[in-house]
Scaffold this active site. Structure first.
Site, short mmCIF file in Angstrom:
data_model
loop_
_atom_site.label_atom_id
_atom_site.label_comp_id
_atom_site.label_asym_id
_atom_site.label_seq_id
_atom_site.Cartn_x
_atom_site.Cartn_y
_atom_site.Cartn_z
CB CYS A 87 -0.91 -0.05 1.34
SG CYS A 87 -2.22 1.23 1.02
CG HIS A 195 -3.41 -3.57 3.27
ND1 HIS A 195 -2.51 -3.11 4.14
CD2 HIS A 195 -3.97 -2.58 2.68
CE1 HIS A 195 -2.35 -1.80 3.94
NE2 HIS A 195 -3.26 -1.42 3.03
CD GLU A 197 -0.49 -5.52 5.85
OE1 GLU A 197 -0.46 -6.16 4.85
OE2 GLU A 197 -0.95 -4.27 5.85
#
Lengths: 221, 87
Positions: A87, A195, A197
């Site tokens: 990002c 994302h 994560e």
């Protein structure tokens, strides 16, 4: 022994702890690196996380690329070290010249915070070695400036060299050629808007991001 | 000598300008007809110390190329005028 993944923290980063948590959840060790550090302290891989580095003033990543740590990250990348920008981290890596192209405002001018389906386009990168080409992964996006842009020559080169790593199945932001992630010539530096994560645990709605961050951990184990 | 520098940052031609397009589309609904070619950019103004105007232009253009613009998507038009504008 598990590898150490350094997670760079700029003033305004906000996804660093998610990265550290997902790395440790997957069996690695995450270590925060301050943007003012001039060396990486011997980490085996680097994640430049999401957020609003230096407030995104001027342009996302424009000021962050001058942070002292970025000189060390560039050197680490040039030596073949795995570097992933997620990002805002992707924006920082394009501004730093470690990845081609730029991220501009989403088509439609909406901040997008939603699950997105992405297709793995190559398994030959530091983030996709555990995946197979064609795999579809559900990974959330959360951005205003994620509309990947580059000139036609760069696009032709990215496609010719198999450097488009991820594409959106349903393009949410107007990115050229549905691009969600790209890698550098050495394939060790990868930038992506989604994302992973935030998708490493079923409790979060998807664990598809584990394939990506797990690939990174394979390189540093 | 001090010079006032005005940097007009624009998206390069061929780069999509969603903000400009959105404004242009909204204008007829507000009763403004006949407006076209709307582009949204940004303006940066600063004062620079330089030996002469030529050097002020060169330094400002260097600053644009290395920091103030992203050459992948943006162009800048630099206007330099004598006298500082610190206040």
């Amino acid at each position: 022994m598990s590898g150490v993944v350094g997670v760079v923290v700029f003033p305004g980063s906000n996804c660093e702890m998610d990265c550290v948590e997902s790395v440790s959840h997957l069996g690695g060790e995450g270590r925060l690196l301050w943007h003012g550090d001039e060396d990486l302290g011997g980490v085996d891989a680097v994640i430049v996380p999401g957020g609003f580095a230096h407030g995104d003033y001027l342009r996302p990543g424009a000021i962050a690329r001058f942070s002292p740590v970025m000189t060390a990250v560039s050197r680490f990348a040039a030596d073949g070290g795995p570097v992933v920008g997620i990002c805002n981290g992707f924006q920082v890596l394009t501004e730093a010249g470690l990845l081609p192209g730029a991220l501009q405002k989403n088509r439609g001018l909406k901040f997008l915070c939603q699950p997105s389906m992405v297709r793995v386009e190559t398994s030959d990168s530091s983030l996709t070695s555990r995946a197979s080409t064609g795999d579809k992964l559900s990974i959330p996006i959360n951005h205003f400036e994620g509309n990947y842009t580059c000139d036609e020559e760069t696009l032709a080169r990215l496609k010719g060299e198999d450097r488009v790593v991820l594409r959106y199945v349903d393009n949410p932001n107007g990115s050229v050629d549905d691009i969600a992630g790209v890698c550098n010539e050495g394939r060790n530096v990868v930038g992506l808007m989604p994302h992973p994560e935030r998708a490493c645990n079923d409790l979060l709605g998807s664990s598809d991001g584990s394939v990506l961050l797990g690939s990174l951990l394979d390189l540093v184990a | 000598m001090k010079f006032t520098v005005l940097v007009d940052v624009r998206l390069r031609s061929g780069i999509a300008d969603p903000a400009g397009t959105t404004i242009e589309r909204a204008l007829p609904a507000l009763g403004f007809e006949g407006v076209s070619g709307v582009h949204v950019g940004k303006t940066i103004r600063f004062t620079i110390e330089a030996a002469d105007e030529e050097q002020a232009v060169t330094h400002s253009e260097d600053l644009c190329a290395s920091f103030l613009t992203n050459p992948v998507i943006e162009d800048a038009v630099v206007t330099v005028s004598p006298g500082g504008d610190d206040l």
